[in-house]
Design an enzyme around this catalytic site. Sequence first.
Site, PDB file in Angstrom:
ATOM      1  N   ARG A 132       0.840  -1.209   0.000  1.00  0.00           N
ATOM      2  CA  ARG A 132       0.000   0.000   0.000  1.00  0.00           C
ATOM      3  C   ARG A 132       0.867   1.248   0.000  1.00  0.00           C
ATOM      4  O   ARG A 132       0.584   2.232  -0.656  1.00  0.00           O
ATOM      5  CB  ARG A 132      -0.922  -0.006   1.214  1.00  0.00           C
ATOM      6  CG  ARG A 132      -2.179  -0.854   1.093  1.00  0.00           C
ATOM      7  CD  ARG A 132      -1.937  -2.290   0.671  1.00  0.00           C
ATOM      8  NE  ARG A 132      -3.148  -3.043   0.553  1.00  0.00           N
ATOM      9  CZ  ARG A 132      -3.641  -3.842   1.517  1.00  0.00           C
ATOM     10  NH1 ARG A 132      -2.978  -4.007   2.662  1.00  0.00           N
ATOM     11  NH2 ARG A 132      -4.762  -4.490   1.329  1.00  0.00           N
TER      12      ARG A 132
ATOM     13  N   ASP B 135      -0.411  -7.370  -3.364  1.00  0.00           N
ATOM     14  CA  ASP B 135      -1.783  -7.032  -2.977  1.00  0.00           C
ATOM     15  C   ASP B 135      -2.443  -6.292  -4.129  1.00  0.00           C
ATOM     16  O   ASP B 135      -1.824  -6.092  -5.186  1.00  0.00           O
ATOM     17  CB  ASP B 135      -1.806  -6.205  -1.672  1.00  0.00           C
ATOM     18  CG  ASP B 135      -3.069  -6.499  -0.867  1.00  0.00           C
ATOM     19  OD1 ASP B 135      -4.172  -6.385  -1.436  1.00  0.00           O
ATOM     20  OD2 ASP B 135      -2.956  -6.863   0.317  1.00  0.00           O
TER      21      ASP B 135
ATOM     22  N   HIS C  59      -7.189 -10.387  -3.404  1.00  0.00           N
ATOM     23  CA  HIS C  59      -6.203  -9.299  -3.236  1.00  0.00           C
ATOM     24  C   HIS C  59      -5.180  -9.367  -4.379  1.00  0.00           C
ATOM     25  O   HIS C  59      -3.982  -9.222  -4.169  1.00  0.00           O
ATOM     26  CB  HIS C  59      -5.505  -9.402  -1.876  1.00  0.00           C
ATOM     27  CG  HIS C  59      -6.353  -8.875  -0.755  1.00  0.00           C
ATOM     28  ND1 HIS C  59      -6.556  -7.536  -0.547  1.00  0.00           N
ATOM     29  CD2 HIS C  59      -7.058  -9.517   0.207  1.00  0.00           C
ATOM     30  CE1 HIS C  59      -7.350  -7.361   0.512  1.00  0.00           C
ATOM     31  NE2 HIS C  59      -7.672  -8.548   0.979  1.00  0.00           N
TER      32      HIS C  59
ATOM     33  N   GLU D  93     -10.250 -12.558   2.357  1.00  0.00           N
ATOM     34  CA  GLU D  93     -11.098 -11.609   1.633  1.00  0.00           C
ATOM     35  C   GLU D  93     -11.082 -11.854   0.121  1.00  0.00           C
ATOM     36  O   GLU D  93     -10.784 -10.944  -0.656  1.00  0.00           O
ATOM     37  CB  GLU D  93     -10.631 -10.178   1.961  1.00  0.00           C
ATOM     38  CG  GLU D  93     -10.721  -9.892   3.453  1.00  0.00           C
ATOM     39  CD  GLU D  93     -10.135  -8.539   3.865  1.00  0.00           C
ATOM     40  OE1 GLU D  93     -10.690  -7.936   4.781  1.00  0.00           O
ATOM     41  OE2 GLU D  93      -9.116  -8.102   3.285  1.00  0.00           O
TER      42      GLU D  93
ATOM     43  N   TRP E 201      -6.943 -14.130  12.261  1.00  0.00           N
ATOM     44  CA  TRP E 201      -6.950 -12.666  12.414  1.00  0.00           C
ATOM     45  C   TRP E 201      -8.333 -12.105  12.697  1.00  0.00           C
ATOM     46  O   TRP E 201      -8.464 -11.059  13.304  1.00  0.00           O
ATOM     47  CB  TRP E 201      -6.373 -11.990  11.169  1.00  0.00           C
ATOM     48  CG  TRP E 201      -7.257 -12.015   9.944  1.00  0.00           C
ATOM     49  CD1 TRP E 201      -7.418 -13.033   9.053  1.00  0.00           C
ATOM     50  CD2 TRP E 201      -8.111 -10.958   9.483  1.00  0.00           C
ATOM     51  NE1 TRP E 201      -8.305 -12.696   8.072  1.00  0.00           N
ATOM     52  CE2 TRP E 201      -8.739 -11.418   8.301  1.00  0.00           C
ATOM     53  CE3 TRP E 201      -8.407  -9.675   9.934  1.00  0.00           C
ATOM     54  CZ2 TRP E 201      -9.658 -10.647   7.573  1.00  0.00           C
ATOM     55  CZ3 TRP E 201      -9.308  -8.898   9.214  1.00  0.00           C
ATOM     56  CH2 TRP E 201      -9.923  -9.385   8.055  1.00  0.00           C
TER      57      TRP E 201
ATOM     58  N   PHE F 176      -1.075  -3.478  14.356  1.00  0.00           N
ATOM     59  CA  PHE F 176      -0.269  -2.314  14.738  1.00  0.00           C
ATOM     60  C   PHE F 176      -0.501  -1.105  13.833  1.00  0.00           C
ATOM     61  O   PHE F 176       0.046  -0.042  14.080  1.00  0.00           O
ATOM     62  CB  PHE F 176       1.222  -2.681  14.772  1.00  0.00           C
ATOM     63  CG  PHE F 176       1.640  -3.476  15.986  1.00  0.00           C
ATOM     64  CD1 PHE F 176       0.711  -3.914  16.925  1.00  0.00           C
ATOM     65  CD2 PHE F 176       2.977  -3.784  16.201  1.00  0.00           C
ATOM     66  CE1 PHE F 176       1.097  -4.640  18.048  1.00  0.00           C
ATOM     67  CE2 PHE F 176       3.387  -4.504  17.321  1.00  0.00           C
ATOM     68  CZ  PHE F 176       2.447  -4.938  18.244  1.00  0.00           C
TER      69      PHE F 176
ATOM     70  N   TRP G 127      -0.412  -3.276   8.509  1.00  0.00           N
ATOM     71  CA  TRP G 127      -0.940  -2.894   7.191  1.00  0.00           C
ATOM     72  C   TRP G 127      -0.610  -1.426   6.960  1.00  0.00           C
ATOM     73  O   TRP G 127      -0.616  -0.621   7.906  1.00  0.00           O
ATOM     74  CB  TRP G 127      -2.451  -3.136   7.147  1.00  0.00           C
ATOM     75  CG  TRP G 127      -2.816  -4.557   7.420  1.00  0.00           C
ATOM     76  CD1 TRP G 127      -3.355  -5.074   8.560  1.00  0.00           C
ATOM     77  CD2 TRP G 127      -2.636  -5.677   6.534  1.00  0.00           C
ATOM     78  NE1 TRP G 127      -3.536  -6.429   8.446  1.00  0.00           N
ATOM     79  CE2 TRP G 127      -3.105  -6.830   7.205  1.00  0.00           C
ATOM     80  CE3 TRP G 127      -2.143  -5.821   5.236  1.00  0.00           C
ATOM     81  CZ2 TRP G 127      -3.071  -8.105   6.641  1.00  0.00           C
ATOM     82  CZ3 TRP G 127      -2.124  -7.083   4.667  1.00  0.00           C
ATOM     83  CH2 TRP G 127      -2.580  -8.208   5.365  1.00  0.00           C
TER      84      TRP G 127
ATOM     85  N   GLU H  84      -1.977   1.017   4.728  1.00  0.00           N
ATOM     86  CA  GLU H  84      -2.822   2.014   4.046  1.00  0.00           C
ATOM     87  C   GLU H  84      -2.588   3.416   4.623  1.00  0.00           C
ATOM     88  O   GLU H  84      -2.548   4.397   3.901  1.00  0.00           O
ATOM     89  CB  GLU H  84      -4.309   1.656   4.203  1.00  0.00           C
ATOM     90  CG  GLU H  84      -4.754   0.473   3.375  1.00  0.00           C
ATOM     91  CD  GLU H  84      -4.694  -0.829   4.160  1.00  0.00           C
ATOM     92  OE1 GLU H  84      -3.874  -0.927   5.112  1.00  0.00           O
ATOM     93  OE2 GLU H  84      -5.462  -1.751   3.815  1.00  0.00           O
TER      94      GLU H  84
HETATM   95  C1  ACM Z   1      -6.531  -9.135   6.802  1.00  0.00           C
HETATM   96  O1  ACM Z   1      -6.474  -8.231   7.665  1.00  0.00           O
HETATM   97  N1  ACM Z   1      -7.257  -8.965   5.696  1.00  0.00           N
HETATM   98  C2  ACM Z   1      -5.798 -10.373   6.955  1.00  0.00           C
END
Ligand code: ACM
Length: 552
Positions: free
Chosen positions: A165, A194, A265, A332, A399, A428, A482, A484
């Site tokens: 990202r 991704d 993804h 997802e 998760w 985090f 992540w 973003e």
């Molecule tokens: C996730 O947070 N989509 C693994």
Amino acid sequence: MKKFIPTLTAGLLLCSNAMAAPSAPITTTPTVIPQPVKMEFAEQQAGFSLREGIKVHYQVSRSELGSAAIRALMAAGITQVLPEENEGELSVRLVPGHGAEWYTFLVTTEGICICVSDPGALHLAAQTLAQSVVKDAEGHPAIPCMYVVDEPMLPYRGLMLDPCRHPLSVEQTKKMLRIMARYKLNRLHWHLTDDQGWRIEIKKYPKLTEVGGRRDETPLLTNHEQGDGTPTPLFYYTQDEIRDVVAFANSLGIVVIPEIEIPGHASACIAAYPELGNTDIEGYAPRVATTWGVLPYTMAPKEETFRFIEGVMEEVLPLFPKAPFVHIGGDEAPRDQWQQSPYAQEYMKKHGITNPGTIQHHFTHRLAEMLAPHGRRIIGWDEIMMDGSVPPTAVVMAWRSWVKPDAALTAANRGHDVILSPDSHFYFNFAQGKLPADPEYTPHGWNEAQQDWRHVYSYNPLPEHYNEAQRKHIIGLQANCWSESIQHGRKLEYQVVPRICALAEVAWRPAHLRDADEFLQRIYNEYPWFREMDINFRHEDGTPQEKVADKD
Ligand code: ACM
């Protein structure tokens, strides 16, 4: 802190060739994160002086184990190691019969004796020693006389970085590895592909990075519904860079586990090679994603796709020679395109399946079969268990903390090994607090999370209601970063430190032995190291060590 009582076992460790290097008296008792199982100090006495370094007798430095110990000590930051001396202040021994990460050491005024069952544990001993360096009464570096016996509770202790990202340079990645190593995290999960970017060079498929390595724009941090209108520069890691990071990680005792997201993804991948997607659906127009969230583009279940994945893995596996696992994503992955695609519908008929979710299982099984001959197991996010069975060798990364019944327990009950990375505690990228000084690093909904280090520390990976069989399947923990809303390394540091300290101790030490208030003192004792390392850490009141841009 306990008084130093050299026990019988400690006595057995005494060095041969020992030289005396007593320090001036030491009045500071060091603290260690994560807290070792057993640690005893001689207080208010001379310790081992590092003033003239650690002299290593040439016989020791030329032995495989001795040179590995020297490398581990230097990688941990004890740079004053002097190999090829005629005097010996370091002794290293293999003591079989313990776990792979068990280590013990004894420090006297004369030297340091380390015992491990497996050479890999030298890194753990070295980090404990590095955290134990203090100043003696004359201001010189020294290690108090001490005795440690240690071993982690859980073998997999990971951190996930997401350069898809927002990019993360090789140097920034190495800095995170140094931080991980200090707290004995041993797995970097590298999320390399991704929707918004493909970040690993694959020579057979150059468009993955040529096309998938950039995107037209990025959502505004302050408003995810709006793009910033700025094309991103090309960003990906060359295979040389990947090798460099993997080797650097290995030098710190960390194994890097690559993640290639399949079958969802996958927008960047499908934008590069549109034939891999569900080409026969209306409005098919894959592009590298410029929005966040769950996107519809999934890989089509064609032989061509499986051959492509095989080609990618042929290049990925040699880059990560020590990784026992390859993470295949699996989270997802919407089923909509498979439902719309005449080809996918035909595929389902041919295979006698009625639930499109089963198509994901076909991917999962194929990958497990593809990787098994190479000695690799797959890890998948917990959605790989949806809609049917997956190979029992698959490791489930749990998760989704909102799922009932508990995803980790479901996986353990089905015989899968489990890595816990619940978004309720170990995300985090989520905000840490709402104190006045807390920067708005994580705007939009994620700001509500408030997962500060105390919250992380409160987590119990092995709750009492887990039975013995279930506990055995919990192999570890991982925090996910992540990216973003994390546009650069300085922000990443703020998001990670000191939460990573709490994560490390949660993985190392049973919950009933932990005390958050006592732990805070040990975090404070790390502040000098954070500063020495130029880490933009979060202070207790939320203040970042350095003010960096927190908005667009
Ligand atoms: C996730 O947070 N989509 C693994």
